[in-house]
Design a protein around this motif. Structure first.
Motif, PDB file in Angstrom:
ATOM      1  N   ARG A 129       0.844  -1.204   0.000  1.00  0.00           N
ATOM      2  CA  ARG A 129       0.000   0.000   0.000  1.00  0.00           C
ATOM      3  C   ARG A 129       0.878   1.252   0.000  1.00  0.00           C
ATOM      4  NH1 ARG A 129      -2.325   3.526   3.797  1.00  0.00           N
ATOM      5  NH2 ARG A 129      -4.338   4.379   3.088  1.00  0.00           N
ATOM      6  N   ARG A 130       1.936   1.233   0.808  1.00  0.00           N
ATOM      7  CA  ARG A 130       2.829   2.385   0.855  1.00  0.00           C
ATOM      8  C   ARG A 130       3.526   2.587  -0.487  1.00  0.00           C
ATOM      9  NH1 ARG A 130       3.206   6.984   1.508  1.00  0.00           N
ATOM     10  NH2 ARG A 130       1.913   6.543   3.349  1.00  0.00           N
ATOM     11  N   ALA A 131       3.933   1.511  -1.152  1.00  0.00           N
ATOM     12  CA  ALA A 131       4.583   1.629  -2.456  1.00  0.00           C
ATOM     13  C   ALA A 131       3.652   2.266  -3.483  1.00  0.00           C
ATOM     14  CB  ALA A 131       5.040   0.258  -2.934  1.00  0.00           C
ATOM     15  N   ILE A 132       2.371   1.899  -3.437  1.00  0.00           N
ATOM     16  CA  ILE A 132       1.402   2.480  -4.368  1.00  0.00           C
ATOM     17  C   ILE A 132       1.165   3.952  -4.049  1.00  0.00           C
ATOM     18  CG2 ILE A 132      -1.025   2.414  -5.083  1.00  0.00           C
ATOM     19  CD1 ILE A 132      -0.887  -0.640  -4.806  1.00  0.00           C
ATOM     20  N   LEU A 133       1.030   4.275  -2.777  1.00  0.00           N
ATOM     21  CA  LEU A 133       0.822   5.679  -2.400  1.00  0.00           C
ATOM     22  C   LEU A 133       2.022   6.538  -2.787  1.00  0.00           C
ATOM     23  CD1 LEU A 133      -0.832   5.293   1.127  1.00  0.00           C
ATOM     24  CD2 LEU A 133      -1.931   6.051  -0.985  1.00  0.00           C
ATOM     25  N   ASN A 134       3.225   5.991  -2.656  1.00  0.00           N
ATOM     26  CA  ASN A 134       4.414   6.760  -3.039  1.00  0.00           C
ATOM     27  C   ASN A 134       4.374   7.146  -4.509  1.00  0.00           C
ATOM     28  OD1 ASN A 134       5.446   6.567  -0.462  1.00  0.00           O
ATOM     29  ND2 ASN A 134       6.845   4.881  -0.929  1.00  0.00           N
ATOM     30  N   ALA A 135       3.789   6.278  -5.335  1.00  0.00           N
ATOM     31  CA  ALA A 135       3.743   6.550  -6.774  1.00  0.00           C
ATOM     32  C   ALA A 135       2.504   7.343  -7.182  1.00  0.00           C
ATOM     33  CB  ALA A 135       3.782   5.232  -7.543  1.00  0.00           C
ATOM     34  N   MET A 136       1.379   7.081  -6.518  1.00  0.00           N
ATOM     35  CA  MET A 136       0.097   7.655  -6.941  1.00  0.00           C
ATOM     36  C   MET A 136      -0.296   8.901  -6.164  1.00  0.00           C
ATOM     37  SD  MET A 136      -0.668   5.643  -9.380  1.00  0.00           S
ATOM     38  CE  MET A 136      -2.310   6.294  -9.729  1.00  0.00           C
ATOM     39  N   GLY A 137       0.341   9.148  -5.034  1.00  0.00           N
ATOM     40  CA  GLY A 137      -0.032  10.276  -4.191  1.00  0.00           C
ATOM     41  C   GLY A 137      -0.820   9.821  -2.987  1.00  0.00           C
ATOM     42  N   GLU A 138      -0.731  10.581  -1.909  1.00  0.00           N
ATOM     43  CA  GLU A 138      -1.322  10.197  -0.634  1.00  0.00           C
ATOM     44  C   GLU A 138      -2.851  10.136  -0.675  1.00  0.00           C
ATOM     45  OE1 GLU A 138       0.245   9.146   2.067  1.00  0.00           O
ATOM     46  OE2 GLU A 138       2.180   9.367   1.055  1.00  0.00           O
ATOM     47  N   ASP A 139      -3.477  10.785  -1.636  1.00  0.00           N
ATOM     48  CA  ASP A 139      -4.940  10.796  -1.700  1.00  0.00           C
ATOM     49  C   ASP A 139      -5.508   9.634  -2.504  1.00  0.00           C
ATOM     50  OD1 ASP A 139      -4.967  13.128  -0.234  1.00  0.00           O
ATOM     51  OD2 ASP A 139      -4.956  14.430  -1.999  1.00  0.00           O
ATOM     52  N   PHE A 140      -4.654   8.821  -3.103  1.00  0.00           N
ATOM     53  CA  PHE A 140      -5.153   7.727  -3.933  1.00  0.00           C
ATOM     54  C   PHE A 140      -5.829   6.667  -3.056  1.00  0.00           C
ATOM     55  CE2 PHE A 140      -4.702   3.732  -6.322  1.00  0.00           C
ATOM     56  CZ  PHE A 140      -5.297   4.118  -7.521  1.00  0.00           C
ATOM     57  N   PRO A 141      -7.064   6.247  -3.394  1.00  0.00           N
ATOM     58  CA  PRO A 141      -7.761   5.248  -2.575  1.00  0.00           C
ATOM     59  C   PRO A 141      -7.178   3.846  -2.776  1.00  0.00           C
ATOM     60  CG  PRO A 141      -9.302   6.557  -3.915  1.00  0.00           C
ATOM     61  CD  PRO A 141      -7.930   6.772  -4.457  1.00  0.00           C
ATOM     62  N   VAL A 142      -6.475   3.355  -1.792  1.00  0.00           N
ATOM     63  CA  VAL A 142      -5.905   2.003  -1.857  1.00  0.00           C
ATOM     64  C   VAL A 142      -6.026   1.372  -0.471  1.00  0.00           C
ATOM     65  CG1 VAL A 142      -3.559   2.949  -1.530  1.00  0.00           C
ATOM     66  CG2 VAL A 142      -3.872   0.614  -2.367  1.00  0.00           C
ATOM     67  N   TRP A 143      -6.526   0.148  -0.442  1.00  0.00           N
ATOM     68  CA  TRP A 143      -6.766  -0.562   0.814  1.00  0.00           C
ATOM     69  C   TRP A 143      -5.869  -1.799   0.879  1.00  0.00           C
ATOM     70  CZ3 TRP A 143     -10.422   1.407  -2.438  1.00  0.00           C
ATOM     71  CH2 TRP A 143     -11.311   2.366  -1.924  1.00  0.00           C
ATOM     72  N   SER A 144      -5.438  -2.133   2.076  1.00  0.00           N
ATOM     73  CA  SER A 144      -4.700  -3.371   2.296  1.00  0.00           C
ATOM     74  C   SER A 144      -5.662  -4.405   2.875  1.00  0.00           C
ATOM     75  CB  SER A 144      -3.532  -3.148   3.259  1.00  0.00           C
ATOM     76  OG  SER A 144      -2.931  -4.386   3.595  1.00  0.00           O
ATOM     77  N   ILE A 145      -5.912  -5.474   2.104  1.00  0.00           N
ATOM     78  CA  ILE A 145      -6.816  -6.539   2.544  1.00  0.00           C
ATOM     79  C   ILE A 145      -6.149  -7.883   2.219  1.00  0.00           C
ATOM     80  CG2 ILE A 145      -9.149  -7.486   2.483  1.00  0.00           C
ATOM     81  CD1 ILE A 145     -10.107  -4.916   1.192  1.00  0.00           C
ATOM     82  N   PRO A 146      -5.611  -8.564   3.205  1.00  0.00           N
ATOM     83  CA  PRO A 146      -5.054  -9.899   2.943  1.00  0.00           C
ATOM     84  C   PRO A 146      -6.157 -10.887   2.589  1.00  0.00           C
ATOM     85  CG  PRO A 146      -4.267  -8.984   5.030  1.00  0.00           C
ATOM     86  CD  PRO A 146      -5.407  -8.136   4.588  1.00  0.00           C
ATOM     87  N   ALA A 147      -5.799 -11.937   1.872  1.00  0.00           N
ATOM     88  CA  ALA A 147      -6.766 -12.990   1.554  1.00  0.00           C
ATOM     89  C   ALA A 147      -7.283 -13.605   2.859  1.00  0.00           C
ATOM     90  CB  ALA A 147      -6.109 -14.065   0.694  1.00  0.00           C
ATOM     91  N   PRO A 148      -8.596 -13.731   3.013  1.00  0.00           N
ATOM     92  CA  PRO A 148      -9.173 -14.213   4.279  1.00  0.00           C
ATOM     93  C   PRO A 148      -9.097 -15.732   4.435  1.00  0.00           C
ATOM     94  CG  PRO A 148     -10.933 -13.633   2.755  1.00  0.00           C
ATOM     95  CD  PRO A 148      -9.647 -13.266   2.077  1.00  0.00           C
ATOM     96  N   VAL A 149      -7.918 -16.208   4.807  1.00  0.00           N
ATOM     97  CA  VAL A 149      -7.691 -17.653   4.914  1.00  0.00           C
ATOM     98  C   VAL A 149      -7.870 -18.169   6.338  1.00  0.00           C
ATOM     99  CG1 VAL A 149      -6.025 -17.507   3.018  1.00  0.00           C
ATOM    100  CG2 VAL A 149      -5.197 -17.464   5.375  1.00  0.00           C
ATOM    101  N   TRP A 150      -7.932 -17.279   7.326  1.00  0.00           N
ATOM    102  CA  TRP A 150      -7.828 -17.691   8.720  1.00  0.00           C
ATOM    103  C   TRP A 150      -8.954 -18.625   9.147  1.00  0.00           C
ATOM    104  CZ3 TRP A 150     -10.934 -16.965  13.088  1.00  0.00           C
ATOM    105  CH2 TRP A 150     -10.351 -17.329  14.302  1.00  0.00           C
TER     106      TRP A 150
END
Length: 471
Positions: A129-150
């Motif tokens: 998520r941080r890598a994407i924000l660094n490229a797209m800007g802090e306002d870009f909507p990006v969420w971190s959601i791991p695959a729900p395996v638990w």
């Protein structure tokens, strides 16, 4: 009215048997894990061509007054963009910088091109998520959601061990249909015999063991054409076999402390040779140390030959190594998962690492670095953490192999030491091992449960980036 949620992956149920181990194949398994969570939020529909199906489904849904969103499980440079249907790319990434310029005259190689067109994204770690924000800007909507395996794997762990955690060093006992490498058949356990064979090998023009594997290779190659649909295991998942001539059946039975890794040996990032050499270096004189590698590739003949070459350099070993690539019946699959005492990861980077998450959800402590995505869930309480340092690297899909980013190199010495320390804990301090086991289950519940994924996905579906995408 429930939204219509379209799901797409380039790899699907129709072609997975021919794509195991190839680039991007694991996106299909991520889709399979996300589908149950998305099904609680809307009607899901699998599609095979976003360019022809997504806009059509969107128009029909609009006529019914219901929202329609495409969830595309693919890296941005392979994302197929519909013209009208809102799209949410789900991106796995393990480098500190996303591709932020184009090459080969293809604008989509610059990930910002399609991410900007989509207007949002989901990834699977805070690192990505941080890598994407660094490229797209802090306002870009990006969420971190791991695959729900638990939920599913935690239930497996509870079924066998309860809330108290796993009991270590019980050994492993299962049957494998397919290809199995057994180190006890190729490497002597007696030092004097190992030295004697080493002297003989030096006098031969070609090692006998290599000739043996080469003779078997032709037979296996013919058999693999019929049984490749048996090898559908993802990084810790198992599916039903297709009809084919019966593959060879092997019995894998070993006592002691069991270490395991599930990987694609063709993926250089996994460093599987270091996993093996570190293990033998730590346990060359230990009879009840066991390493099991479950491979995700269609043909393991070359891997087995490489293994024989590598292990013969030790000349002898009392520890045991088993490598298999094949189908497990449900009972044997459970026996495999239940017999693992430690899951091992030695990769230079992970987008999320499904096998590690799955086994830790069952209560299996890890030996692993805590870089990239693993920083979100690998902790001193549930793992032996391997230190790492940054080194120059290339983006996997960059045909130029240009140094454009950084990856992580892990300490081999730390791995060898972690093997030794973890073995002592499992053998001499089982109660301390169970503390780690419980910590793994509890930590992964906060990271990759259905509850966590569903809650964040609901936020995605109500985000203006999805409900009112820019034209």
């Amino acid at each position: 009215m429930q939204p219509l949620l379209l799901l797409y992956s380039e790899t699907n149920a129709d072609n997975i048997s021919s794509r195991i181990g190839k680039s991007e194949y694991s996106y299909y398994f991520v889709l399979k894990w996300f589908a149950p969570a998305l099904a609680t939020l809307g009607e899901i529909k699998i599609i095979h061509d976003p360019l022809t199906e997504a806009d059509h489904a969107y128009d029909l849904a609009a006529q019914q007054g219901r929202p329609c969103v495409l969830f595309s499980f693919a890296p941005p440079h392979r994302t197929l963009m519909p013209q009208r249907c809102p799209i949410v790319p789900l991106v796995a990434w393990e480098f500190d910088r996303i591709p932020d310029y184009s090459w080969d005259g293809q604008p989509e190689t610059d990930w910002r091109y399609n991410l900007k067109r989509a207007g949002c994204a989901i990834t699977h770690s805070q690192f990505a998520r941080r890598a994407i924000l660094n490229a797209m800007g802090e306002d870009f909507p990006v969420w971190s959601i791991p695959a729900p395996v638990w939920d599913r794997f935690h239930a497996r762990g509870l079924q066998y061990h309860g809330e108290q955690g796993r009991t270590p060093a019980r050994g492993i006992n299962l049957h494998v249909k397919g290809m199995l490498y057994d180190s006890t058949e190729h490497i002597p356990s007696d030092p004097s015999e190992g030295l004697r064979q080493a002297r003989l090998d030096m006098a031969r023009p070609a090692p006998v063991q290599v000739t043996k594997w080469q003779r078997r290779a032709a037979r296996w190659q013919k058999r693999l054409h019929k049984v490749t649909r048996l090898f559908k295991a993802d990084e810790a998942s198992n599916t039903a076999p297709a009809q084919a001539s019966p593959p060879p059946l092997h019995h894998l039975h070993a006592k002691g402390v069991v270490y395991a890794s599930i990987l694609n040996p063709s993926d250089a990032r996994k460093n599987w040779c270091d996993i093996v050499t570190g293990f033998v270096s730590a346990f060359q004189n230990v009879e009840d140390a066991v390493l099991v590698l479950k491979l995700n590739e269609l043909d393991s003949t070359n891997t087995f030959i490489h293994m024989t070459f590598m292990l013969k350099k030790f000349m002898w070993m009392k520890c045991k190594i088993y490598i298999f690539n094949g189908y497990l019946e449900d009972h044997d699959y459970d026996q495999f998962l239940d017999g693992i005492d430690y899951v091992v990861n030695f990769s230079t980077g992970e987008g999320q690492c499904l096998p590690l998450m799955e086994l830790m959800s069952m209560g299996v402590p890890a030996i692993s670095p805590d870089h990239t995505s693993m920083a979100d869930y690998v902790t001193p309480e549930n793992a032996y953490i391997l230190p790492s340092f940054k080194t120059l690297s290339s983006w996997p899909h960059d045909s130029r192999l240009a140094f454009s980013t950084l990856s992580c190199q892990v300490s081999w010495e730390a791995l060898r030491n972690a093997y030794t320390e973890s073995y002592q804990r499992a053998k001499l301090h089982p109660s301390a091992y169970q503390v780690m086991s419980r910590a793994a289950m509890q930590g992964l519940a906060q990271h990759c449960s259905l509850k966590v994924a569903t809650s964040t996905l609901a936020q995605v579906l109500t985000s203006p980036a999805v409900t009112s995408p820019a034209a």
